[in-house]
Design a protein around this motif. Structure first.
Motif, short mmCIF file in Angstrom:
data_model
loop_
_atom_site.label_atom_id
_atom_site.label_comp_id
_atom_site.label_asym_id
_atom_site.label_seq_id
_atom_site.Cartn_x
_atom_site.Cartn_y
_atom_site.Cartn_z
N ALA A 314 0.86 -1.21 -0.03
CA ALA A 314 0.01 0.14 -0.28
C ALA A 314 0.94 1.26 0.18
N PRO A 318 -0.61 3.16 -3.72
CA PRO A 318 -1.65 3.46 -3.02
C PRO A 318 -2.86 3.50 -3.64
N ASP A 319 -2.99 3.56 -5.03
CA ASP A 319 -4.37 3.42 -5.53
C ASP A 319 -5.04 2.15 -5.50
N TYR A 321 -7.19 -1.24 -3.57
CA TYR A 321 -8.09 -1.69 -2.47
C TYR A 321 -7.17 -3.00 -1.79
N LEU A 344 -2.82 3.97 7.04
CA LEU A 344 -3.10 3.43 5.89
C LEU A 344 -4.56 2.67 6.22
N ASP A 346 -7.37 3.78 5.63
CA ASP A 346 -8.53 3.75 4.72
C ASP A 346 -8.31 3.08 3.67
N LYS A 347 -7.04 2.38 3.30
CA LYS A 347 -6.86 1.61 2.12
C LYS A 347 -6.71 0.33 2.37
N ARG A 534 -15.45 -0.12 -2.31
CA ARG A 534 -14.85 -0.31 -0.98
C ARG A 534 -15.98 -0.51 0.28
#
Length: 543
Positions: A314, A318-319, A321, A344, A346-347, A534
């Motif tokens: 991640a 980063p882009d 899921y 991280l 949110d990922k 997500r």
């Protein structure tokens, strides 16, 4: 002996010669990374080290993920022939490492100073930009309040016939004076450090590693002491074992003699964003680097442990899921701490679930990366087969799967049908002095790995039926070895993905198959659609 590969430019902008240490077996990953990230040239390797030339600054080199430590190269040459020399002659050969070519040492020291000076200036400029931004963002309300106060004061003074009101400029001037004084003190301290490093009072220490025959003839401490005395006599430096200005790293083996200057005190492999250490971060990054991760993809680690693989992936991509699963509460708590510490949350989503009963639709995952557990409790025959079958079910056609396997796991899969997998191991990596093709310039040929595409070996599949081995790397985990193995999923003949029914326990997830993200990961996803997907997945997992 003439120094090999020790020529350096007089300025960092002209390119300089560096080398990184790497875990055994990670040399192919590091070679590709320095070319891609640093635009490095003259990339070559020996066991545990990768040498390269680059014009990049230290800020860029700090971003290397597969390296252990970074060094400025002083000289590299053929080994000292210990069996044919007496102890006195070996001492002479050690002293010649300094006395034979003092110019290479002076050039290296000059370049080392320039690199550090440039790095400090860039850090200073960066810190100024950050402080300026903070002042601009955080000072808006203060400025507004001061303006209102000034207007009120002017109105009061005008009513009294006194048109004086210059409190605001005075406050601003005081603040500016304070900032200027702070900057002057920082700059003065920087200049003092540079002057101290440039004079004859330069302090140093020697860190020596000896292996092979020379390690038997000379302990590292004795070899380091001999080189240290030679440096003091030649350049007038002073030894300081606790807090030196300069550290000299020396590795003497049966294959080569290498001397360099470490550029960072903290190893590159030490991640500040990893709170609880699990799998070594360099291994985790290497696995993710060959997984073909693309923006908008769904990446799964079904046995995530402390989440190191997910965090490393991640941070670099980063882009995407990311989803991690594990059956251990303690492992998930540690993974949660690492994810939060890395910023991280949110990922990366974490769920408690068995790897053999993943709450995901078939063909829903673009990439799987996982460290298959080692240990006596993990039954090879039954467990590894059921795990691979479930991974195969959720992995989409054309998707990549990268696994870290123990030697026993690798042998089991090889004997069960995956014996066609190409191997890049430490045994394939030879000393460049014996390798005429050691220097490479193109990223496609720099790695010593040998790749085999899915189309080239469609009949060499695992017991699952559609997982085709692509490439394999033998790497060291310290006390034991392991294999990073990559597989691709090919469409199984006679089996239509649409005709595969979900296990009854996971029917609530079947609706997610209609999501464009899960149907075709090759199509680019709009930024607005990804958060919705997500949320849908999170809500389904919670239910």
């Amino acid at each position: 002996m003439a120094a090999a590969g020790a020529e350096m430019g007089s300025d960092p902008a002209g390119g300089a010669r560096f080398f990184c240490t790497a875990g055994r077996g990670l040399e192919p990953f590091l070679m590709r990374e320095v070319q891609a990230r640093l635009e490095a040239t003259q990339v070559e390797y020996i066991s545990g080290k990768v040498f390269f030339t680059t014009r990049s600054d230290l800020t860029s080199m700090k971003k290397l993920k597969s390296a252990e430590r970074l060094f400025l190269l002083i000289r590299k040459q053929l080994p000292i022939a210990v069996p044919s020399l007496s102890k006195g002659k070996i001492l002479t050969e050690l002293q010649r490492l300094i006395n034979e070519d003092p110019g290479s040492w002076l050039k290296a020291i000059s370049l080392w100073r320039k690199l550090l000076e440039r790095d400090k200036k860039e850090e200073k400029v960066s810190q100024r930009d950050v402080n300026t931004l903070k002042r601009k963002v955080g000072g808006n309300e203060i400025v507004l309040a001061k303006k209102l106060k000034l207007e009120e004061k002017q109105m009061v003074e005008q009513s009294r016939g006194e048109g004086q009101g210059d409190g605001l400029p005075e406050d601003s001037l005081e603040q500016g004076d304070a900032i200027t004084k702070t900057d002057q003190l920082q700059e003065h301290g920087l200049q003092d450090d540079m002057v101290k490093a440039q004079n004859q009072d330069l302090t140093f220490r020697v860190s020596c590693r000896c292996s092979g025959n020379i390690g038997k003839a000379f302990p590292p401490q004795e070899a380091g002491r001999v080189v240290g005395i030679a440096l003091m006599r030649k350049f007038g430096w002073k030894a300081n074992l606790r807090n030196p200005h300069l550290e000299i790293f020396m590795h003497l083996s049966d294959a080569y003699s290498v001397l360099g200057i470490p550029l960072f005190r903290v190893p590159l492999a030490s991640r500040t964003y990893i709170q609880t250490a699990g799998l070594r971060s360099t291994i985790a990054w290497a696995m993710a680097s060959i997984a073909e991760i693309k923006a908008g993809a769904l990446v799964l680690d079904p046995m995530c442990g402390l989440g190191t693989i997910l965090v490393e992936a991640a941070k670099e991509w980063p882009d995407v899921y990311y989803m991690g699963a594990d059956v251990s509460d303690s492992q998930l708590l540690g993974a949660c701490d690492n994810v939060k510490a890395a910023g991280l949350a949110d990922k990366i989503d974490l769920v408690k679930v068995s790897v053999t009963e993943l709450p995901l639709p078939s063909q829903s995952v673009d990439v799987i990366i996982s460290d298959i557990p080692f240990g006596k409790k993990f039954k090879l025959g039954k467990d590894i087969k059921s795990i691979l079958q479930e991974m195969e079910r959720v992995l989409c056609d054309g998707g990549a799967m990268v696994l870290l396997l123990s030697e026993d796991h690798h042998r089991y899969l090889r004997d069960c049908g995956g014996n066609g997998i190409p191997l890049t191991s430490q045994d394939n990596i030879t000393d460049p002095e014996m390798n005429p093709d050691k220097r490479t310039g193109a990223s496609g040929t720099a790695s010593p790995s040998r790749k085999t595409s899915s189309s080239q070996c469609p009949s060499r599949v695992l017991p699952c039926g559609s997982l085709v081995p692509v490439e394999c790397f033998k790497v060291s985990l310290g006390k034991t070895d392991a294999f990073i193995c990559k597989y691709k999923k090919v469409r199984a003949s006679g089996l239509s993905p649409a005709g595969y029914h979900e296990p009854e326990a996971h029917q609530q997830m079947a609706a997610l198959q209609e999501s464009p993200h899960l149907q075709d990961s090759s199509e680019p996803q709009s930024p607005s659609a990804q958060p919705l997907q997500r949320v849908q997945l999170r809500n389904s997992l919670v239910e």
